[in-house]
Design an enzyme around this catalytic site. Sequence first.
Site, short mmCIF file in Angstrom:
data_model
loop_
_atom_site.label_atom_id
_atom_site.label_comp_id
_atom_site.label_asym_id
_atom_site.label_seq_id
_atom_site.Cartn_x
_atom_site.Cartn_y
_atom_site.Cartn_z
N SER A 35 47.61 40.18 38.11
CA SER A 35 47.74 38.86 38.73
C SER A 35 48.40 37.86 37.79
O SER A 35 47.97 37.70 36.64
CB SER A 35 46.37 38.30 39.10
OG SER A 35 45.77 39.09 40.07
N HIS A 66 50.96 38.99 43.85
CA HIS A 66 51.28 40.42 43.79
C HIS A 66 52.41 40.69 44.78
O HIS A 66 52.21 40.68 45.99
CB HIS A 66 50.06 41.26 44.13
CG HIS A 66 49.03 41.25 43.06
ND1 HIS A 66 48.95 42.24 42.09
CD2 HIS A 66 48.08 40.35 42.76
CE1 HIS A 66 47.97 41.95 41.26
NE2 HIS A 66 47.41 40.81 41.64
N HIS A 88 44.28 46.37 45.29
CA HIS A 88 42.88 46.23 44.86
C HIS A 88 41.93 46.82 45.90
O HIS A 88 42.21 46.76 47.10
CB HIS A 88 42.50 44.75 44.67
CG HIS A 88 43.36 44.03 43.69
ND1 HIS A 88 44.58 43.49 44.02
CD2 HIS A 88 43.15 43.75 42.38
CE1 HIS A 88 45.10 42.90 42.95
NE2 HIS A 88 44.27 43.04 41.94
N TYR A 90 39.20 45.50 46.85
CA TYR A 90 38.64 44.44 47.71
C TYR A 90 39.55 44.09 48.90
O TYR A 90 39.13 43.41 49.83
CB TYR A 90 38.32 43.17 46.91
CG TYR A 90 39.50 42.49 46.24
CD1 TYR A 90 40.45 41.79 46.98
CD2 TYR A 90 39.66 42.54 44.87
CE1 TYR A 90 41.53 41.18 46.38
CE2 TYR A 90 40.73 41.93 44.25
CZ TYR A 90 41.66 41.26 45.01
OH TYR A 90 42.73 40.66 44.40
N GLU A 91 40.80 44.55 48.85
CA GLU A 91 41.69 44.29 49.99
C GLU A 91 41.32 45.14 51.21
O GLU A 91 41.86 44.95 52.29
CB GLU A 91 43.14 44.55 49.59
CG GLU A 91 43.65 43.53 48.57
CD GLU A 91 45.03 43.89 48.03
OE1 GLU A 91 46.01 43.67 48.75
OE2 GLU A 91 45.11 44.39 46.89
N ALA A 118 44.66 40.43 34.87
CA ALA A 118 44.06 39.14 34.53
C ALA A 118 42.56 39.37 34.51
O ALA A 118 42.03 40.10 35.35
CB ALA A 118 44.42 38.11 35.59
N MET A 219 38.85 42.85 38.44
CA MET A 219 38.66 43.53 39.72
C MET A 219 39.65 44.68 39.92
O MET A 219 40.00 45.00 41.05
CB MET A 219 38.83 42.51 40.86
CG MET A 219 37.94 41.30 40.74
SD MET A 219 38.31 40.07 42.00
CE MET A 219 37.34 38.66 41.42
N SER A 220 40.08 45.28 38.84
CA SER A 220 41.09 46.34 38.97
C SER A 220 40.99 47.32 37.81
O SER A 220 39.93 47.47 37.20
CB SER A 220 42.49 45.70 38.97
OG SER A 220 42.77 45.12 37.71
N ASN A 243 40.55 32.98 32.22
CA ASN A 243 39.49 31.97 32.33
C ASN A 243 38.30 32.44 31.49
O ASN A 243 38.17 33.62 31.19
CB ASN A 243 39.06 31.80 33.79
CG ASN A 243 38.65 33.11 34.41
OD1 ASN A 243 39.49 33.96 34.71
ND2 ASN A 243 37.37 33.29 34.59
N HIS A 255 41.30 31.21 41.77
CA HIS A 255 42.49 32.07 41.69
C HIS A 255 43.67 31.27 41.13
O HIS A 255 44.51 31.83 40.40
CB HIS A 255 42.81 32.64 43.08
CG HIS A 255 43.92 33.66 43.08
ND1 HIS A 255 43.89 34.81 42.31
CD2 HIS A 255 45.11 33.71 43.74
CE1 HIS A 255 45.00 35.50 42.51
NE2 HIS A 255 45.76 34.85 43.37
N1 HPA Z 1 36.23 37.62 37.06
C1 HPA Z 1 36.77 38.69 37.70
N2 HPA Z 1 38.05 38.91 37.80
C2 HPA Z 1 38.88 38.02 37.23
C3 HPA Z 1 38.40 36.90 36.56
C4 HPA Z 1 37.00 36.68 36.47
O1 HPA Z 1 36.51 35.70 35.88
N3 HPA Z 1 39.48 36.22 36.09
C5 HPA Z 1 40.58 36.93 36.50
N4 HPA Z 1 40.21 38.01 37.18
#
Ligand code: HPA
Length: 280
Positions: A35, A66, A88, A90-91, A118, A219-220, A243, A255
């Site tokens: 991402s 993406h 992903h 989750y999609e 990310a 998440m990947s 973050n 996001h």
């Molecule tokens: N958590 C999960 N996935 C992420 C995060 C997060 O804080 N930042 C970017 N992808």
Amino acid sequence: MQNFISIEQIDATAQAVKKKISTLREPLAGIILGSGLNGLADSVQNAVRIPYGDLPNFPVSTVEGHTGRFVIGELESKPVFVMQGRIHYYEGYSMGQVTLPVRVMQRLGIPNLIVTNAAGGVHPDFLPGDVMLITDQLNLMGMSGLNPLMGPNLDEIGTRFPDMSQAYDRDCMDLARKAAKENKITLREGVYAGLSGPSFESPADLRFLRLAGADAVGMSTVPEVIVARHGNMRVLGLSGISNKANLDGTTITTHEEVMEAGKVITPKVEMIIRAVLRNL
Ligand code: HPA
């Protein structure tokens, strides 16, 4: 939703790709862009671009940031096979669909995989904009029954019970450390924890992850790396810390924040990947 992808389906997708890239050299490395890190794909030279929607059996990425295509060409004069946009779990796709791109790379004979993502920084010292070399992973999705290797084993590609003691290749890690040093990039190192998402973690989730040894969370990546190792690819993993994971619940994660941090992270990740490619 299709649970398990067969070798025939993988080969049908791989053949469709092969047809479009028959004039190119065999790729040395697959690169999956996370991402906000899609920019590197635009630097690929002599590129053939294949939208995922043009390929049989292929899932299409639905997330902002993406793009959803393969970009196949050269970086640093090395033949590369770039995923501009990943799929992903989750999609709503199955684990088999999420990891189909890696299976296709394996059927094309690609020996190396560079995964980027990310991630939230769980290690207290990590700051947004940092890059982390992934030294190991926590397969939390797999621990809750979501391993991409479940179902009939693809004997043509790998063994039923693959080893995961060295999921991330030590020589590739050294190349990345050297690249970061030469380019004066601070390279963090640590364990990436893979969750399904799409909700971000609660403060209690994050305290649990920290106790469990996670330095970053996302998440990947984890399913892709398991499938890559099943087929004996060498893997390098880089997380862009977008973050700071909020263990005490005082700030929120969005996001937009993740995409914004990608702008600072992309040039660093690009420098490291380019240097690693030169030495592969
Ligand atoms: N958590 C999960 N996935 C992420 C995060 C997060 O804080 N930042 C970017 N992808």
